[in-house]
Design a protein around this motif. Sequence first.
Motif, mmCIF file in Angstrom:
data_model
loop_
_atom_site.group_PDB
_atom_site.id
_atom_site.type_symbol
_atom_site.label_atom_id
_atom_site.label_comp_id
_atom_site.label_asym_id
_atom_site.label_seq_id
_atom_site.Cartn_x
_atom_site.Cartn_y
_atom_site.Cartn_z
ATOM 1 N N ARG A 57 0.781 -1.288 -0.029
ATOM 2 C CA ARG A 57 0.045 0.062 -0.119
ATOM 3 C C ARG A 57 0.926 1.240 -0.064
ATOM 4 N NH1 ARG A 57 -4.238 -1.604 4.619
ATOM 5 N NH2 ARG A 57 -5.138 -3.735 3.859
ATOM 6 N N HIS A 58 0.260 2.359 -0.480
ATOM 7 C CA HIS A 58 1.091 3.551 -0.333
ATOM 8 C C HIS A 58 1.540 3.990 0.980
ATOM 9 C CE1 HIS A 58 2.627 7.378 -1.451
ATOM 10 N NE2 HIS A 58 1.545 8.132 -0.777
ATOM 11 N N GLN A 59 2.902 4.101 1.120
ATOM 12 C CA GLN A 59 3.593 4.342 2.382
ATOM 13 C C GLN A 59 3.536 3.212 3.506
ATOM 14 O OE1 GLN A 59 5.419 6.913 3.046
ATOM 15 N NE2 GLN A 59 4.879 8.115 1.116
ATOM 16 N N ALA A 60 2.883 2.095 3.082
ATOM 17 C CA ALA A 60 2.822 1.078 4.124
ATOM 18 C C ALA A 60 2.746 -0.466 3.530
ATOM 19 C CB ALA A 60 1.548 1.123 4.878
ATOM 20 N N MET A 61 3.055 -1.263 4.323
ATOM 21 C CA MET A 61 2.963 -2.753 3.762
ATOM 22 C C MET A 61 2.404 -3.453 4.984
ATOM 23 S SD MET A 61 6.909 -3.214 2.086
ATOM 24 C CE MET A 61 6.583 -4.977 1.505
ATOM 25 N N LYS A 62 1.250 -4.247 4.709
ATOM 26 C CA LYS A 62 0.340 -5.116 5.263
ATOM 27 C C LYS A 62 0.550 -6.638 5.242
ATOM 28 C CE LYS A 62 -4.143 -5.794 7.522
ATOM 29 N NZ LYS A 62 -5.435 -5.292 7.415
ATOM 30 N N LEU A 63 1.038 -7.258 6.232
ATOM 31 C CA LEU A 63 1.082 -8.762 5.985
ATOM 32 C C LEU A 63 -0.252 -9.420 5.333
ATOM 33 C CD1 LEU A 63 2.835 -9.954 9.178
ATOM 34 C CD2 LEU A 63 3.747 -9.882 6.908
ATOM 35 N N ASN A 64 -0.129 -10.242 4.457
ATOM 36 C CA ASN A 64 -1.461 -10.983 4.116
ATOM 37 C C ASN A 64 -1.381 -12.294 5.036
ATOM 38 O OD1 ASN A 64 0.421 -12.675 2.878
ATOM 39 N ND2 ASN A 64 0.383 -12.026 0.832
ATOM 40 N N ALA A 65 -2.369 -13.197 4.353
ATOM 41 C CA ALA A 65 -2.397 -14.648 5.277
ATOM 42 C C ALA A 65 -1.148 -15.217 5.268
ATOM 43 C CB ALA A 65 -3.720 -15.466 4.607
ATOM 44 N N ASP A 66 -0.510 -15.331 4.153
ATOM 45 C CA ASP A 66 0.755 -16.203 4.104
ATOM 46 C C ASP A 66 1.861 -15.512 4.785
ATOM 47 O OD1 ASP A 66 -0.204 -18.298 2.599
ATOM 48 O OD2 ASP A 66 0.081 -17.034 0.572
ATOM 49 N N GLY A 67 2.026 -14.130 4.948
ATOM 50 C CA GLY A 67 2.930 -13.386 5.681
ATOM 51 C C GLY A 67 2.673 -13.622 7.091
ATOM 52 N N GLU A 68 1.439 -13.452 7.429
ATOM 53 C CA GLU A 68 0.891 -13.771 8.920
ATOM 54 C C GLU A 68 1.327 -15.043 9.427
ATOM 55 O OE1 GLU A 68 -0.350 -11.717 11.153
ATOM 56 O OE2 GLU A 68 -1.178 -9.971 10.181
ATOM 57 N N ARG A 69 1.233 -16.144 8.620
ATOM 58 C CA ARG A 69 1.642 -17.401 8.949
ATOM 59 C C ARG A 69 3.204 -17.617 9.159
ATOM 60 N NH1 ARG A 69 2.325 -22.393 5.948
ATOM 61 N NH2 ARG A 69 2.079 -24.225 7.207
ATOM 62 N N LEU A 70 3.768 -16.906 8.260
ATOM 63 C CA LEU A 70 5.421 -17.152 8.409
ATOM 64 C C LEU A 70 5.746 -16.380 9.459
ATOM 65 C CD1 LEU A 70 7.984 -18.185 6.939
ATOM 66 C CD2 LEU A 70 7.947 -16.078 5.520
ATOM 67 N N LEU A 71 5.266 -15.219 9.827
ATOM 68 C CA LEU A 71 5.914 -14.469 10.859
ATOM 69 C C LEU A 71 5.819 -15.101 12.333
ATOM 70 C CD1 LEU A 71 7.160 -11.875 11.965
ATOM 71 C CD2 LEU A 71 4.392 -10.795 12.285
ATOM 72 N N GLY A 72 4.446 -15.625 12.128
ATOM 73 C CA GLY A 72 4.172 -16.573 13.462
ATOM 74 C C GLY A 72 5.233 -17.684 13.883
ATOM 75 N N LEU A 73 5.448 -18.229 12.770
ATOM 76 C CA LEU A 73 6.368 -19.491 12.692
ATOM 77 C C LEU A 73 7.933 -19.054 12.988
ATOM 78 C CD1 LEU A 73 4.963 -21.517 9.715
ATOM 79 C CD2 LEU A 73 4.756 -22.161 12.020
ATOM 80 N N ILE A 74 8.275 -17.864 12.353
ATOM 81 C CA ILE A 74 10.061 -17.969 12.433
ATOM 82 C C ILE A 74 10.267 -16.714 13.416
ATOM 83 C CG2 ILE A 74 10.010 -18.592 10.003
ATOM 84 C CD1 ILE A 74 10.597 -15.308 9.181
#
Length: 296
Positions: A55-72
């Motif tokens: 997004r403009h001036q921002a980046m938001k995790l999608n579903a795959d990103g949320e899953r990866l963040l929770g794991l690593i």
Amino acid sequence: MRRLPPLTAIEAFVQVARLGSVKAASEELALSSPALSRRVQALERFIGKQLFERRHQAMKLNADGERLLGLIAPALDTMSDAIESMTSGAELLRLRLGTPSLFATQRLLPFLHELRAAHPQLHLDIDTGGHGMSRLGDGLDAAIVLARDIEPTLYARRLDRNRIRPVAARRLVEGPDAITEPAQLAGYSVLAHRDMADSFEIWRASLGMPDLEPVAIDLFDSGTLMLEAAAQGVGVAFMLDSHNIDPRDPRIGTLFGEATVKSPYSYWFVCRPRALEQRPVKMFHDWLIKLIEIDA
């Protein structure tokens, strides 16, 4: 052993995910924004999936990103803690601290012997160059700043609440040349700190004198220099209550008795959230907060 993506790419992903923007994450990691973006893209290519909604001036995790963040993310934090524990036995811990010169002179240096006694392994590199918030992660580990508000991506702890008071050379405070009424400031220059340049406007508005105009408003980037200029009779300096003015000082004094007004500016301790987990930053932070509470 299975092949892993570069650790730098994982670190970049976690920081962008936590801070919500490439700019904030690049400052945290002391990288340029394009370099950090390339690391995130390298991780996405390795995994074969997009991890963010751009997004403009921002980046938001999608579903795959949320899953990866929770794991690593927990594993990455564990690795950081492990490295920290391996180096914690070193004799020397160093903190790169940004601070305004007047705060350092009046409220920090007189107590550094106490910090040294409590934490003899902790040493400070003190930087009075200004722009403390924007330099965090890029030359500074933590900073003490004078500000109205703090960037929401930072950890911040308010150190005081203040009032604005005008100070001037002693001959302008008492005696035949004394300034006795606020209206007389129309014949003098006002001295203001660049980080709170509207202090005089706030002061005159609170006194119900919005049309009061001084000869000029001269800006300084050093409170120490402002006080010296006021003592030399260059103008009237608009300072904070926490800028200690010794009533016995023969060179300078406070105008108009208790004619002070509430200031929107405060001193803050600030750092990147993750930096607070580093031993030098945590040591200094805890000592400083305790010192401020005792002083209050």
